[in-house]
Scaffold this motif. Sequence first.
Motif, short mmCIF file in Angstrom:
data_model
loop_
_atom_site.label_atom_id
_atom_site.label_comp_id
_atom_site.label_asym_id
_atom_site.label_seq_id
_atom_site.Cartn_x
_atom_site.Cartn_y
_atom_site.Cartn_z
N ALA A 265 0.81 -1.21 0.00
CA ALA A 265 0.00 0.00 0.00
C ALA A 265 0.85 1.27 0.00
O ALA A 265 0.55 2.23 0.68
CB ALA A 265 -0.97 0.01 1.19
N LEU A 266 1.93 1.27 -0.77
CA LEU A 266 2.71 2.50 -0.92
C LEU A 266 1.87 3.47 -1.74
O LEU A 266 1.19 3.06 -2.67
CB LEU A 266 4.03 2.21 -1.65
CG LEU A 266 4.97 1.26 -0.93
CD1 LEU A 266 6.20 0.98 -1.79
CD2 LEU A 266 5.40 1.84 0.41
N PHE A 267 1.92 4.76 -1.38
CA PHE A 267 1.13 5.75 -2.10
C PHE A 267 1.72 5.94 -3.49
O PHE A 267 2.84 6.43 -3.62
CB PHE A 267 1.08 7.06 -1.32
CG PHE A 267 0.64 6.88 0.11
CD1 PHE A 267 -0.49 6.12 0.41
CD2 PHE A 267 1.37 7.44 1.15
CE1 PHE A 267 -0.89 5.94 1.72
CE2 PHE A 267 0.96 7.27 2.47
CZ PHE A 267 -0.16 6.51 2.75
N PRO A 268 0.98 5.56 -4.54
CA PRO A 268 1.59 5.51 -5.89
C PRO A 268 1.93 6.88 -6.46
O PRO A 268 2.75 6.98 -7.35
CB PRO A 268 0.52 4.81 -6.74
CG PRO A 268 -0.75 4.91 -5.98
CD PRO A 268 -0.39 5.06 -4.53
N HIS A 269 1.29 7.95 -5.91
CA HIS A 269 1.54 9.27 -6.48
C HIS A 269 2.61 10.03 -5.73
O HIS A 269 2.85 11.20 -6.00
CB HIS A 269 0.24 10.08 -6.48
CG HIS A 269 -0.36 10.23 -5.10
ND1 HIS A 269 -0.75 9.15 -4.34
CD2 HIS A 269 -0.61 11.32 -4.37
CE1 HIS A 269 -1.23 9.59 -3.19
NE2 HIS A 269 -1.16 10.90 -3.19
N MET A 270 3.27 9.37 -4.78
CA MET A 270 4.33 10.03 -4.01
C MET A 270 5.65 9.31 -4.24
O MET A 270 5.66 8.09 -4.45
CB MET A 270 4.00 9.99 -2.52
CG MET A 270 2.79 10.78 -2.13
SD MET A 270 2.62 10.70 -0.33
CE MET A 270 1.04 11.49 -0.15
N PHE B 37 5.77 10.42 5.15
CA PHE B 37 4.35 10.74 5.31
C PHE B 37 3.90 10.75 6.78
O PHE B 37 3.26 11.69 7.24
CB PHE B 37 3.48 9.77 4.50
CG PHE B 37 2.02 10.13 4.50
CD1 PHE B 37 1.52 11.05 3.61
CD2 PHE B 37 1.15 9.55 5.42
CE1 PHE B 37 0.17 11.39 3.61
CE2 PHE B 37 -0.19 9.88 5.43
CZ PHE B 37 -0.68 10.80 4.52
#
Lengths: 351, 267
Positions: free
Chosen positions: A86-91, A99
């Motif tokens: 669940a890594l934030f794909p847009h960061m 974060f």
Amino acid sequence: MSTAIDIRSVVKRYGTATALHGVSLSISDNEFFTLLGPSGCGKTTLLRCIAGFEDVTEGEIRLFGQDIAALEPNHRPVNTVFQQYALFPHMTVLENVAFGLKMKGMGLSDRNARAGRMLEMVHLSAFADRLPAQLSGGQQQRVALARALAPEPKVLLLDEPLSALDLKLRQAMRVELKTLQEQTGITFIFVTHDQEEALTMSDRIAVMSQGRVQQIGTARDIYEAPVNRFVADFIGETNLLEVVVDRVEGDSARVILPGGHAITCAAAGNGPGKHHISIRPERLSLAATGDLTATVERIVYLGTDLQLLTRLTTGEEFHVRLQNSARTELPAPGSTVALHLEEGAARLLAD
Amino acid sequence: MKGVRHYPGFLPMAVGCLVILYAPLVVVMIYSFNGSTSITTWGGFSWRWYADVFTGPEAPRFKAAAWNSLSIALIAATTATAIAVAAAVAMIRGGRFRGKSATFALINLPLMVPEIVVAVACLIFFSTIGLTTGYLTILLAHITFCIPFAYLPIAARLQGIEDTYEQAARDLYATRGQAFRLILLPLMMPGILSGFLLAFIISLDDFIITNFVKGAGMETLPTAIFGSVKQGIKPNIMAISTMMLAVSVFFVTLSYLVNRIGQRTRS
């Protein structure tokens, strides 16, 4: 040693289905604790209750003495490594790791410095400006670890974090995880269905099945002294035999093996009658006269070991493992052999 | 197995369908560059009808109508998109609730209801509550029928976003609001843009409902064109139609591209 997590008779129900039936366990500070069980046993549900993604129906969860059952996930000083990361794909990788620190109100330069140190710890400094999609599975896994460790949680929750990796990487990550845990001194609660993973990394293991804790102990405890048929069967390979307990005297019980031979083993708290024993296949040897008599059906070559698939004279299947050595004299398939049980090899089970 | 392309007669059938679909459009586009005043005889290539749209006798009418159309489309699409985002989050992240499928049907029903029925209903509704027909009534009607168009791409996008991202954010000390603003909203953005553009085009293009609720003297481009055509088709109508077509194609293409980029950044 202080208690990090104290779980007291936690019950979780979804409508009429019960996922956790009064689970109680306590996890020490700085412990690598594993929840082990087949899928659907409630291990992930328990982890999600600790993280705060699920409400507990009954019971309480204490974190260093404080009841956290009513707290929202963002108010619990625990962090999670998710199964699919669940890594934030847009960061970027750095933004991902920073974060939690940002949400805790840390300034930009401080949090980037700390996130940078975390990336160093997981050997990914060179990838700070990449997007998660540009990393391999193993690298994403390490970013997820760095992200969860960056805010210095009191407890780190890991939900089958190695299941998406291939075998080689998984084995390397086991060592890395254990090292990280020792380095940081943070309590790890690790969820897995893979017993090998559990045995190699954990200080203690809770074996779960059908929403209940079956046994808690060190890897050696649960492997060598399983309390019931589920644990004996789930952990490693074993032979389960139905036996008659002849009499129980204090801590020891007299057990009649199939074939009539009597042995003495540790009592399991149950009285005389029909019960089960577990015998690990490697705790046996071939002998001139033995405790059990069997016919060899097949011999399987496993490299380091040889596996003898035999059948007892009373009809049960029985597996024996012998170390592969030049001195091992192998019986021919079809021949009858006597099997000798090592001291303490037979384990009387509670059910 | 052979693909559908290998069936006999595939090529002529495909070409036939495309001709039926696009021949009228192509004719309009070609004749918009006609140099003569007749709409059927070709008088050489010319930009004169495009110039006529901007400077001819009908230019002020078209300009006012174009301004109405664009401003209504912009406000209606923005409002409808905001409502659609809220609806999508409630429907997809709201867990199970009573009447969920009924709610879904209600959100999407306007797609199935005949436009003329909506038009009549809107007109009756506005006159019942005493709202004078005009710019505001067009805007309200447009917001209403734009919602399902904005909703569909947004909901589709949100459906594909695992809720573990929000959980991860919450786990990392984000409040509900922060998790929505910093994580979910950026991940939904391709769907939101796509929904907005679709709603924009639908609003820009609408004739039937607009015609019912616009009131006297208020025109949008489609109603202005219709009004003009009633007095006889002049080549300037072909020019203005071609321009509208270009705008539509541009926005639809943009919507498609945005969605495709979004697909690539996922996972």
